[in-house]
Design a protein around this motif. Structure first.
Motif, PDB file in Angstrom:
ATOM      1  N   ALA A 188       0.842  -1.206   0.000  1.00 41.77           N
ATOM      2  CA  ALA A 188       0.000   0.000   0.000  1.00 41.77           C
ATOM      3  C   ALA A 188       0.868   1.243   0.000  1.00 41.77           C
ATOM      4  O   ALA A 188       0.560   2.232  -0.677  1.00 41.77           O
ATOM      5  CB  ALA A 188      -0.930  -0.014   1.208  1.00 41.77           C
ATOM      6  N   ARG A 189       1.952   1.218   0.758  1.00 44.84           N
ATOM      7  CA  ARG A 189       2.881   2.365   0.763  1.00 44.84           C
ATOM      8  C   ARG A 189       3.521   2.534  -0.602  1.00 44.84           C
ATOM      9  O   ARG A 189       3.770   3.659  -1.045  1.00 44.84           O
ATOM     10  CB  ARG A 189       3.957   2.167   1.834  1.00 44.84           C
ATOM     11  N   GLY A 190       3.788   1.414  -1.291  1.00 50.76           N
ATOM     12  CA  GLY A 190       4.366   1.508  -2.630  1.00 50.76           C
ATOM     13  C   GLY A 190       3.432   2.205  -3.595  1.00 50.76           C
ATOM     14  O   GLY A 190       3.850   3.054  -4.394  1.00 50.76           O
ATOM     15  N   SER A 191       2.136   1.874  -3.532  1.00 48.76           N
ATOM     16  CA  SER A 191       1.165   2.512  -4.406  1.00 48.76           C
ATOM     17  C   SER A 191       1.051   4.003  -4.099  1.00 48.76           C
ATOM     18  O   SER A 191       0.987   4.832  -5.012  1.00 48.76           O
ATOM     19  CB  SER A 191      -0.199   1.828  -4.233  1.00 48.76           C
ATOM     20  N   THR A 192       1.045   4.346  -2.819  1.00 44.39           N
ATOM     21  CA  THR A 192       0.963   5.756  -2.429  1.00 44.39           C
ATOM     22  C   THR A 192       2.190   6.525  -2.882  1.00 44.39           C
ATOM     23  O   THR A 192       2.095   7.648  -3.393  1.00 44.39           O
ATOM     24  CB  THR A 192       0.814   5.877  -0.901  1.00 44.39           C
ATOM     25  N   ALA A 193       3.375   5.927  -2.698  1.00 41.85           N
ATOM     26  CA  ALA A 193       4.610   6.584  -3.097  1.00 41.85           C
ATOM     27  C   ALA A 193       4.639   6.823  -4.601  1.00 41.85           C
ATOM     28  O   ALA A 193       5.049   7.893  -5.074  1.00 41.85           O
ATOM     29  CB  ALA A 193       5.818   5.750  -2.674  1.00 41.85           C
ATOM     30  N   ALA A 194       4.200   5.834  -5.378  1.00 45.83           N
ATOM     31  CA  ALA A 194       4.195   5.985  -6.835  1.00 45.83           C
ATOM     32  C   ALA A 194       3.235   7.087  -7.264  1.00 45.83           C
ATOM     33  O   ALA A 194       3.542   7.897  -8.150  1.00 45.83           O
ATOM     34  CB  ALA A 194       3.813   4.661  -7.490  1.00 45.83           C
ATOM     35  N   LYS A 195       2.077   7.146  -6.629  1.00 43.65           N
ATOM     36  CA  LYS A 195       1.102   8.169  -6.991  1.00 43.65           C
ATOM     37  C   LYS A 195       1.653   9.562  -6.690  1.00 43.65           C
ATOM     38  O   LYS A 195       1.513  10.486  -7.509  1.00 43.65           O
ATOM     39  CB  LYS A 195      -0.196   7.932  -6.230  1.00 43.65           C
ATOM     40  N   GLN A 196       2.270   9.730  -5.530  1.00 45.99           N
ATOM     41  CA  GLN A 196       2.845  11.034  -5.201  1.00 45.99           C
ATOM     42  C   GLN A 196       3.986  11.384  -6.149  1.00 45.99           C
ATOM     43  O   GLN A 196       4.152  12.544  -6.534  1.00 45.99           O
ATOM     44  CB  GLN A 196       3.324  11.040  -3.752  1.00 45.99           C
ATOM     45  N   GLY A 197       4.783  10.369  -6.521  1.00 49.58           N
ATOM     46  CA  GLY A 197       5.832  10.622  -7.510  1.00 49.58           C
ATOM     47  C   GLY A 197       5.249  11.048  -8.841  1.00 49.58           C
ATOM     48  O   GLY A 197       5.795  11.927  -9.525  1.00 49.58           O
ATOM     49  N   SER A 232       1.152  -1.575  -6.538  1.00 51.62           N
ATOM     50  CA  SER A 232       0.601  -2.213  -5.344  1.00 51.62           C
ATOM     51  C   SER A 232       1.022  -3.676  -5.217  1.00 51.62           C
ATOM     52  O   SER A 232       0.880  -4.268  -4.146  1.00 51.62           O
ATOM     53  CB  SER A 232      -0.928  -2.127  -5.360  1.00 51.62           C
ATOM     54  N   ARG A 233       1.553  -4.239  -6.291  1.00 48.77           N
ATOM     55  CA  ARG A 233       2.011  -5.632  -6.241  1.00 48.77           C
ATOM     56  C   ARG A 233       3.443  -5.748  -5.749  1.00 48.77           C
ATOM     57  O   ARG A 233       3.915  -6.862  -5.487  1.00 48.77           O
ATOM     58  CB  ARG A 233       1.905  -6.270  -7.633  1.00 48.77           C
ATOM     59  N   TRP A 234       4.133  -4.637  -5.676  1.00 50.54           N
ATOM     60  CA  TRP A 234       5.556  -4.658  -5.350  1.00 50.54           C
ATOM     61  C   TRP A 234       5.834  -3.920  -4.053  1.00 50.54           C
ATOM     62  O   TRP A 234       5.055  -3.054  -3.639  1.00 50.54           O
ATOM     63  CB  TRP A 234       6.348  -4.014  -6.502  1.00 50.54           C
ATOM     64  N   PRO A 235       6.959  -4.223  -3.427  1.00 57.62           N
ATOM     65  CA  PRO A 235       7.329  -3.473  -2.220  1.00 57.62           C
ATOM     66  C   PRO A 235       7.664  -2.025  -2.547  1.00 57.62           C
ATOM     67  O   PRO A 235       8.035  -1.693  -3.680  1.00 57.62           O
ATOM     68  CB  PRO A 235       8.557  -4.235  -1.684  1.00 57.62           C
ATOM     69  N   VAL A 236       7.562  -1.172  -1.551  1.00 58.58           N
ATOM     70  CA  VAL A 236       7.765   0.259  -1.768  1.00 58.58           C
ATOM     71  C   VAL A 236       9.186   0.569  -2.232  1.00 58.58           C
ATOM     72  O   VAL A 236       9.423   1.585  -2.899  1.00 58.58           O
ATOM     73  CB  VAL A 236       7.428   1.031  -0.475  1.00 58.58           C
ATOM     74  N   SER A 237      10.142  -0.292  -1.911  1.00 61.17           N
ATOM     75  CA  SER A 237      11.533  -0.030  -2.297  1.00 61.17           C
ATOM     76  C   SER A 237      11.709   0.034  -3.810  1.00 61.17           C
ATOM     77  O   SER A 237      12.601   0.729  -4.310  1.00 61.17           O
ATOM     78  CB  SER A 237      12.458  -1.107  -1.718  1.00 61.17           C
ATOM     79  N   ARG A 238      10.843  -0.649  -4.574  1.00 57.40           N
ATOM     80  CA  ARG A 238      10.975  -0.619  -6.036  1.00 57.40           C
ATOM     81  C   ARG A 238      10.643   0.761  -6.607  1.00 57.40           C
ATOM     82  O   ARG A 238      11.123   1.119  -7.678  1.00 57.40           O
ATOM     83  CB  ARG A 238      10.070  -1.663  -6.673  1.00 57.40           C
ATOM     84  N   VAL A 239       9.815   1.501  -5.896  1.00 53.74           N
ATOM     85  CA  VAL A 239       9.428   2.820  -6.397  1.00 53.74           C
ATOM     86  C   VAL A 239      10.638   3.751  -6.430  1.00 53.74           C
ATOM     87  O   VAL A 239      10.664   4.726  -7.195  1.00 53.74           O
ATOM     88  CB  VAL A 239       8.308   3.414  -5.515  1.00 53.74           C
ATOM     89  N   ALA A 240      11.649   3.468  -5.624  1.00 57.13           N
ATOM     90  CA  ALA A 240      12.841   4.322  -5.595  1.00 57.13           C
ATOM     91  C   ALA A 240      13.516   4.402  -6.957  1.00 57.13           C
ATOM     92  O   ALA A 240      14.196   5.396  -7.270  1.00 57.13           O
ATOM     93  CB  ALA A 240      13.828   3.809  -4.548  1.00 57.13           C
ATOM     94  N   TRP A 241      13.323   3.375  -7.798  1.00 59.05           N
ATOM     95  CA  TRP A 241      13.953   3.395  -9.115  1.00 59.05           C
ATOM     96  C   TRP A 241      13.412   4.528  -9.981  1.00 59.05           C
ATOM     97  O   TRP A 241      14.083   4.955 -10.936  1.00 59.05           O
ATOM     98  CB  TRP A 241      13.724   2.052  -9.831  1.00 59.05           C
ATOM     99  N   VAL A 242      12.223   5.026  -9.663  1.00 63.48           N
ATOM    100  CA  VAL A 242      11.673   6.146 -10.429  1.00 63.48           C
ATOM    101  C   VAL A 242      12.561   7.376 -10.310  1.00 63.48           C
ATOM    102  O   VAL A 242      12.626   8.212 -11.225  1.00 63.48           O
ATOM    103  CB  VAL A 242      10.244   6.460  -9.944  1.00 63.48           C
TER     104      VAL A 242
END
Length: 387
Positions: free
Chosen positions: A9-18, A63-73
């Motif tokens: 859920a944090r991963g989805s939120t982080a991606a949306k804010q990004g 939302s399928r991945w851990p929040v750490s993957r969003v860091a690649w953005v």
């Protein structure tokens, strides 16, 4: 929600804010075209790149991945910022804020190690754009100051957010422990109380009991039944929180319920002023618990006499409990019906009474509120009228 679900859920939120961050960056690039027509093609390229990354943030199944993957953005962000620096001949006034925002975003959603990791591509992007644009040495020197400052900002935010998350996890663990303890206590207490109530009823039916002992026996019986209902009420609260509470609704004589509450509290300080024949459609035990908690709260925090009243309004029956104390301060008002809200100093309040009132009232589809009067305060429970 488990830890794995919270992580995704944090991963989805982080991606949306990004995604919002890149939308803003791309929009600003387009807005800047009229001011710098000579760089129009570069600004269009920057805007397109930002918007493409924004679409990836919004559309990919984060939302399928851990929040750490969003860091690649952030790599895409650094690449766009570096290109912008080169396109504008080393002018960093427009790109430096974007670098800072990327590190703020990383700090909000990533562990400190991810912020440290981002320092390398950020340095390459920042310095690379300046080198390719043949920036003068003083501007090149800003890398030595700019990147450490950005990384520090990200680290400070990341560590603070991690601290808040740890505190939240501790609170959740304590709440789970409290719920388990309350449930176990309620279950363990009900059995012996039921046995005690049975013995008291048997003794009460014995005609050999002296007359002067019967008032005490009746009082002990009432209090035992009250404790049994209270134990059941604690279990009810757990059911309410899980959406499993079942109410036994019926038409009740409010005067009868209020009279019982008076006997369970302090008959010398509590009075009832309810028109005869006043009825309400509610669950008997829960309604008694609502009035009992409000009356005890008035006796504990206010001054007597405490008055229990009722009146009819269009579509609702309003139950009122008023005291004649100092009223409720603005500081206490905002958290009055919350769990574990503390009362005035030097009282034995544990902060659950009014919260239970709100929970049980809302389970009936009603509302609870208060008004300061002169003197004292009055608590109002509005229950819907029967259809």
């Amino acid at each position: 929600m488990g830890e794995a679900d919270e992580e995704t859920a944090r991963g989805s939120t982080a991606a949306k804010q990004g995604g919002y961050l890149f939308v803003v960056a791309g929009s600003l690039a387009l807005v800047g075209i009229p001011a710098t027509p000579g760089s129009a093609s570069a600004l269009v390229g920057v805007a397109v790149a930002d918007l493409v990354v924004a679409l990836l943030c919004f559309l990919l199944p984060w939302s399928r991945w851990p929040v750490s993957r969003v860091a690649w953005v952030s790599l895409a962000g650094f690449a766009v910022a570096g290109f912008s620096t080169w396109a504008f001949d080393g002018f960093i006034g427009g790109t430096l804020p974007f670098y800072v925002l990327i590190f703020v975003w990383l700090g909000l959603h990533q562990a400190p190690r991810a912020v440290w990791w981002a320092a390398v591509p950020a340095t390459v992007s920042y310095a690379g754009g300046l080198v390719l644009s043949d920036a003068p040495p003083p501007v090149m020197g800003s890398t030595v100051v700019g990147v450490p400052v950005m990384v520090t900002v990200g680290l400070v935010i990341s560590r603070y957010v991690r601290h808040l998350q740890d505190a939240e996890q501790q609170l959740r663990a304590q709440e789970r422990w409290r719920t388990a303890m309350v449930s176990a206590l309620a279950h363990d207490v009900r059995s012996p109380l039921t046995a005690i109530a049975g013995v008291l009823e048997i003794v009460g039916d014995d005609e050999r009991v002296p007359a002067h002992l019967r008032p005490m026996l009746d009082s002990a019986t009432r209090q035992t039944h009250h404790l049994t209902r209270l134990a059941g009420g604690l279990l009810d609260l757990e059911r309410v929180e899980h959406g499993k509470l079942q109410l036994q609704l019926e038409d009740l004589d409010v005067t009868e319920i209020a009279a019982g509450v008076v006997q369970l509290t302090d008959p010398g300080k509590v009075t009832v002023d309810i028109p005869p024949g006043t009825t309400v459609h509610a669950d008997r035990d829960r309604l008694e618990q609502i009035l009992l908690n409000l009356t005890n709260n008035a006796l504990r925090h206010g001054l007597g006499p405490v008055e229990i009243g009722a009146r009819s309004e269009p579509g609702a029956m309003v139950l009122a409990v008023r005291d004649h104390g100092p009223g409720i301060s603005d500081r206490d008002a905002s958290r009055l019906f919350t769990r574990l809200a503390e009362g005035r100093p030097h009282t034995d309040s544990v902060g659950l009474g009014l919260w239970i009132v709100r929970i049980l009232t809302e389970a009936h589809g009603g509302t609870v509120s208060f008004e300061n009067t002169d003197p004292g305060a009055v608590f109002l429970v509005r229950l819907p009228a029967p259809a």
